[in-house]
Scaffold this motif. Structure first.
Motif, PDB file in Angstrom:
ATOM      1  N   ASP A  16     -39.127   6.213   6.022  1.00  7.35           N
ATOM      2  CA  ASP A  16     -40.148   5.221   5.649  1.00  7.35           C
ATOM      3  C   ASP A  16     -39.631   4.126   4.719  1.00  7.35           C
ATOM      4  OD1 ASP A  16     -43.193   7.316   5.486  1.00  7.35           O
ATOM      5  OD2 ASP A  16     -41.765   6.885   7.102  1.00  7.35           O
ATOM      6  N   THR A  17     -38.548   4.386   3.998  1.00  9.74           N
ATOM      7  CA  THR A  17     -38.036   3.406   3.028  1.00  9.74           C
ATOM      8  C   THR A  17     -36.638   2.898   3.383  1.00  9.74           C
ATOM      9  OG1 THR A  17     -39.373   4.217   1.172  1.00  9.74           O
ATOM     10  CG2 THR A  17     -37.332   3.103   0.609  1.00  9.74           C
ATOM     11  N   TYR A  18     -35.648   3.797   3.436  1.00  9.33           N
ATOM     12  CA  TYR A  18     -34.253   3.387   3.636  1.00  9.33           C
ATOM     13  C   TYR A  18     -34.065   2.703   4.992  1.00  9.33           C
ATOM     14  CZ  TYR A  18     -29.121   3.760   3.714  1.00  9.33           C
ATOM     15  OH  TYR A  18     -27.780   3.479   3.784  1.00  9.33           O
ATOM     16  N   ASP A  19     -34.531   3.347   6.042  1.00 11.49           N
ATOM     17  CA  ASP A  19     -34.370   2.768   7.388  1.00 11.49           C
ATOM     18  C   ASP A  19     -35.096   1.435   7.502  1.00 11.49           C
ATOM     19  OD1 ASP A  19     -34.453   5.989   9.182  1.00 11.49           O
ATOM     20  OD2 ASP A  19     -32.919   5.024   7.917  1.00 11.49           O
ATOM     21  N   TYR A  20     -36.222   1.296   6.808  1.00 11.46           N
ATOM     22  CA  TYR A  20     -36.965   0.031   6.842  1.00 11.46           C
ATOM     23  C   TYR A  20     -36.133  -1.087   6.223  1.00 11.46           C
ATOM     24  CZ  TYR A  20     -40.249  -3.681   5.986  1.00 11.46           C
ATOM     25  OH  TYR A  20     -40.840  -4.924   5.963  1.00 11.46           O
ATOM     26  N   LEU A  21     -35.568  -0.814   5.037  1.00  7.59           N
ATOM     27  CA  LEU A  21     -34.761  -1.832   4.348  1.00  7.59           C
ATOM     28  C   LEU A  21     -33.523  -2.193   5.168  1.00  7.59           C
ATOM     29  CD1 LEU A  21     -34.950  -0.353   0.738  1.00  7.59           C
ATOM     30  CD2 LEU A  21     -35.911  -2.561   1.452  1.00  7.59           C
ATOM     31  N   VAL A  22     -32.833  -1.168   5.698  1.00 10.57           N
ATOM     32  CA  VAL A  22     -31.612  -1.424   6.476  1.00 10.57           C
ATOM     33  C   VAL A  22     -31.935  -2.234   7.723  1.00 10.57           C
ATOM     34  CG1 VAL A  22     -29.806  -0.321   7.856  1.00 10.57           C
ATOM     35  CG2 VAL A  22     -30.383   0.593   5.584  1.00 10.57           C
ATOM     36  N   ASN A  23     -33.022  -1.877   8.399  1.00 14.93           N
ATOM     37  CA  ASN A  23     -33.409  -2.630   9.597  1.00 14.93           C
ATOM     38  C   ASN A  23     -33.697  -4.083   9.266  1.00 14.93           C
ATOM     39  OD1 ASN A  23     -34.549  -3.032  12.441  1.00 14.93           O
ATOM     40  ND2 ASN A  23     -36.304  -3.569  11.137  1.00 14.93           N
ATOM     41  N   LEU A  24     -34.468  -4.311   8.233  1.00 13.42           N
ATOM     42  CA  LEU A  24     -34.875  -5.686   7.906  1.00 13.42           C
ATOM     43  C   LEU A  24     -33.666  -6.539   7.546  1.00 13.42           C
ATOM     44  CD1 LEU A  24     -37.013  -7.787   7.551  1.00 13.42           C
ATOM     45  CD2 LEU A  24     -37.608  -6.796   5.323  1.00 13.42           C
ATOM     46  N   ARG A  25     -32.761  -5.980   6.746  1.00  9.26           N
ATOM     47  CA  ARG A  25     -31.566  -6.756   6.367  1.00  9.26           C
ATOM     48  C   ARG A  25     -30.630  -6.972   7.551  1.00  9.26           C
ATOM     49  NH1 ARG A  25     -30.409  -8.016   1.175  1.00  9.26           N
ATOM     50  NH2 ARG A  25     -28.157  -8.028   1.642  1.00  9.26           N
ATOM     51  N   THR A  26     -30.521  -5.990   8.414  1.00 10.46           N
ATOM     52  CA  THR A  26     -29.661  -6.137   9.602  1.00 10.46           C
ATOM     53  C   THR A  26     -30.213  -7.222  10.521  1.00 10.46           C
ATOM     54  OG1 THR A  26     -29.117  -3.783   9.444  1.00 10.46           O
ATOM     55  CG2 THR A  26     -28.650  -4.888  11.542  1.00 10.46           C
ATOM     56  N   GLN A  27     -31.513  -7.143  10.777  1.00 10.15           N
ATOM     57  CA  GLN A  27     -32.147  -8.147  11.644  1.00 10.15           C
ATOM     58  C   GLN A  27     -32.022  -9.540  11.033  1.00 10.15           C
ATOM     59  OE1 GLN A  27     -33.444  -7.444  14.596  1.00 10.15           O
ATOM     60  NE2 GLN A  27     -33.485  -5.195  14.440  1.00 10.15           N
ATOM     61  N   MET A  28     -32.253  -9.616   9.704  1.00 13.66           N
ATOM     62  CA  MET A  28     -32.231 -10.922   9.043  1.00 13.66           C
ATOM     63  C   MET A  28     -30.822 -11.494   9.001  1.00 13.66           C
ATOM     64  SD  MET A  28     -34.479 -12.963   8.005  1.00 13.66           S
ATOM     65  CE  MET A  28     -35.877 -11.886   7.609  1.00 13.66           C
ATOM     66  N   GLY A  29     -29.827 -10.628   8.818  1.00 18.33           N
ATOM     67  CA  GLY A  29     -28.443 -11.095   8.805  1.00 18.33           C
ATOM     68  C   GLY A  29     -28.078 -11.743  10.138  1.00 18.33           C
ATOM     69  N   ALA A  30     -28.460 -11.082  11.224  1.00 17.19           N
ATOM     70  CA  ALA A  30     -28.174 -11.619  12.570  1.00 17.19           C
ATOM     71  C   ALA A  30     -28.940 -12.914  12.798  1.00 17.19           C
ATOM     72  CB  ALA A  30     -28.565 -10.576  13.617  1.00 17.19           C
ATOM     73  N   TYR A  31     -30.184 -12.952  12.336  1.00 13.84           N
ATOM     74  CA  TYR A  31     -31.031 -14.142  12.502  1.00 13.84           C
ATOM     75  C   TYR A  31     -30.426 -15.337  11.777  1.00 13.84           C
ATOM     76  CZ  TYR A  31     -35.117 -17.173  11.763  1.00 13.84           C
ATOM     77  OH  TYR A  31     -35.957 -18.264  11.693  1.00 13.84           O
ATOM     78  N   ILE A  32     -29.967 -15.109  10.545  1.00 15.77           N
ATOM     79  CA  ILE A  32     -29.372 -16.194   9.749  1.00 15.77           C
ATOM     80  C   ILE A  32     -28.042 -16.639  10.377  1.00 15.77           C
ATOM     81  CG2 ILE A  32     -28.287 -16.718   7.513  1.00 15.77           C
ATOM     82  CD1 ILE A  32     -30.514 -15.011   6.216  1.00 15.77           C
ATOM     83  N   ASP A  33     -27.248 -15.656  10.864  1.00 16.40           N
ATOM     84  CA  ASP A  33     -25.972 -16.000  11.527  1.00 16.40           C
ATOM     85  C   ASP A  33     -26.215 -16.884  12.753  1.00 16.40           C
ATOM     86  OD1 ASP A  33     -24.294 -12.797  10.860  1.00 16.40           O
ATOM     87  OD2 ASP A  33     -24.679 -14.586   9.612  1.00 16.40           O
ATOM     88  N   ASP A  34     -27.378 -16.698  13.390  1.00 18.20           N
ATOM     89  CA  ASP A  34     -27.725 -17.517  14.572  1.00 18.20           C
ATOM     90  C   ASP A  34     -28.324 -18.857  14.180  1.00 18.20           C
ATOM     91  OD1 ASP A  34     -28.799 -14.727  16.716  1.00 18.20           O
ATOM     92  OD2 ASP A  34     -26.819 -15.543  16.159  1.00 18.20           O
ATOM     93  N   GLY A  35     -28.352 -19.135  12.856  1.00 19.48           N
ATOM     94  CA  GLY A  35     -28.841 -20.436  12.382  1.00 19.48           C
ATOM     95  C   GLY A  35     -30.344 -20.499  12.194  1.00 19.48           C
ATOM     96  N   GLY A  36     -31.011 -19.337  12.111  1.00 20.95           N
ATOM     97  CA  GLY A  36     -32.463 -19.328  11.970  1.00 20.95           C
ATOM     98  C   GLY A  36     -32.939 -19.891  10.640  1.00 20.95           C
ATOM     99  N   ASP A  37     -34.163 -20.461  10.617  1.00 19.10           N
ATOM    100  CA  ASP A  37     -34.715 -21.009   9.370  1.00 19.10           C
ATOM    101  C   ASP A  37     -35.815 -20.105   8.831  1.00 19.10           C
ATOM    102  OD1 ASP A  37     -36.826 -23.481  11.060  1.00 19.10           O
ATOM    103  OD2 ASP A  37     -37.016 -21.323  10.801  1.00 19.10           O
ATOM    104  N   ILE A  38     -36.346 -20.437   7.639  1.00 22.81           N
ATOM    105  CA  ILE A  38     -37.305 -19.548   6.981  1.00 22.81           C
ATOM    106  C   ILE A  38     -38.617 -19.450   7.759  1.00 22.81           C
ATOM    107  CG2 ILE A  38     -38.339 -21.305   5.462  1.00 22.81           C
ATOM    108  CD1 ILE A  38     -38.253 -18.899   3.278  1.00 22.81           C
ATOM    109  N   ILE A  39     -38.985 -20.484   8.485  1.00 25.71           N
ATOM    110  CA  ILE A  39     -40.274 -20.496   9.204  1.00 25.71           C
ATOM    111  C   ILE A  39     -40.361 -19.325  10.182  1.00 25.71           C
ATOM    112  CG2 ILE A  39     -41.851 -21.860  10.629  1.00 25.71           C
ATOM    113  CD1 ILE A  39     -41.249 -23.120   7.889  1.00 25.71           C
ATOM    114  N   GLU A  40     -39.358 -19.216  11.025  1.00 24.07           N
ATOM    115  CA  GLU A  40     -39.384 -18.176  12.064  1.00 24.07           C
ATOM    116  C   GLU A  40     -38.860 -16.834  11.549  1.00 24.07           C
ATOM    117  OE1 GLU A  40     -41.402 -20.317  14.531  1.00 24.07           O
ATOM    118  OE2 GLU A  40     -40.602 -18.351  15.150  1.00 24.07           O
ATOM    119  N   SER A  41     -38.373 -16.824  10.302  1.00 20.02           N
ATOM    120  CA  SER A  41     -37.790 -15.565   9.780  1.00 20.02           C
ATOM    121  C   SER A  41     -38.821 -14.441   9.761  1.00 20.02           C
ATOM    122  CB  SER A  41     -37.256 -15.788   8.366  1.00 20.02           C
ATOM    123  OG  SER A  41     -38.315 -15.984   7.450  1.00 20.02           O
TER     124      SER A  41
END
Ligand SMILES: [Zn+2]
Length: 301
Positions: free
Chosen positions: A244-269
């Motif tokens: 409920d906690t660790y996997d949630y944090l790891v997932n969110l940061r992993t997804q966000m890292g990939a999103y930012i690497d793809d040039g994503g902006d805060i709106i669609e984040s």
């Protein structure tokens, strides 16, 4: 044995929905409050608190969110033991962790917190009182004054009482800058405070850091706890806290890292993939806000 404690009218106030008293190990209990937002009904005790009963008195993990909130916790402890509360540990900086300090100090208890937590209390205390006033109301906050810990420590502190040892560790910023977990070696129980959320989604605010939160969780795991008493929700084995906690944090940061690497902006984040965690209570209200906060953290990492 698990029972609800309905607190009788407090000095003319309306009866207060109670805390759930949950036995965890010998002399160890969790007081489980509502998973919902702070309200006049729950007095801001929308959290889980820890209780350790020793032959020389009680150690309470987290003070509650005010004077009357402290009375509610005290009444719940009275259903477990006649022993007085001798020590209160503030496990972090959120209001329900420390704003009840003045109540417990008036009962003769000594309050312990990390230096980083006390600095956070001094920094955000008045803002937290404003927030509680809006959500709990003036009547629910009656008698509450801000009071800080009597004993502080930088990163580690061992409390001994009645032959029981509690090892308190501040391993870094998690949900708040001064979060600490409390380890009880004799029962292999860890009190995690806001480092662990169970059954409801965690919140990542400006006072949090999702990256070091993961490291703090890993430091807690290294203890190999058999049971985790979270800051929100019911006690669970470590696997439940991880899900409920660790996997949630790891997932969110992993997804966000990939999103930012793809040039994503805060709106669609806000739309990064989190649906695997939609089973958690308050998901609809907090998931997108968490994503935006993590974007703000990671865009400069
Ligand atoms: Zn909390």
């Amino acid at each position: 044995m698990k029972h609800l404690v309905l607190i009788a009218a407090l000095a003319g106030a309306t009866p207060v929905v109670a805390l759930d008293v949950v036995p965890v190990a010998d002399g160890v209990y969790a007081l489980v409050g509502a998973l919902s937002q702070r309200s006049a009904e729950n007095l801001g005790n929308n959290a889980t608190f820890g209780v350790v009963v020793t032959p020389e008195g009680v150690v309470l993990i987290d003070a509650g969110a005010g004077w009357k909130a402290g009375i509610e916790i005290d009444a719940a402890i009275d259903t477990i033991t006649d022993q007085p509360v001798r020590f209160v540990i503030n496990s972090g900086g959120q209001d329900h962790r420390w704003i009840g300090n003045s109540y417990w100090q008036a009962q003769g208890a000594t309050v312990i917190a990390s230096e980083a937590a006390v600095a956070d209390h001094k920094d955000r205390g008045s803002m937290q009182m404003t927030g509680l006033n809006a959500l709990v109301g003036a009547e629910g906050l009656e008698g509450t004054t801000l009071s800080y810990a009597d004993v502080t420590f930088a990163s580690e502190y061992t409390l001994s009482l009645g032959g029981i040892e509690l090892e308190i560790t501040h391993a870094g910023q998690a949900h708040t800058p001064g979060d600490a977990f409390v380890w009880m070696p004799s029962t292999k129980v860890v009190f995690a405070g806001d480092i662990v959320y169970i059954e409801r989604i965690l919140g990542i605010g400006e006072q949090s850091h999702s990256g070091t939160w993961i490291e703090v969780f890993e430091a807690m795991v290294a203890l190999e706890p058999e049971m985790v008493i979270p800051g929100h929700g019911n006690p669970v084995p470590l696997a439940g806290a991880t899900a409920d906690t660790y996997d949630y944090l790891v997932n969110l940061r992993t997804q966000m890292g990939a999103y930012i690497d793809d040039g994503g902006d805060i709106i669609e984040s806000v739309n990064v993939e989190q649906s695997a965690f939609s089973y958690l209570q308050n998901y609809e209200g907090l998931a997108k806000r968490n994503a935006q906060q993590v974007y703000s953290e990671m865009e400069w990492e």
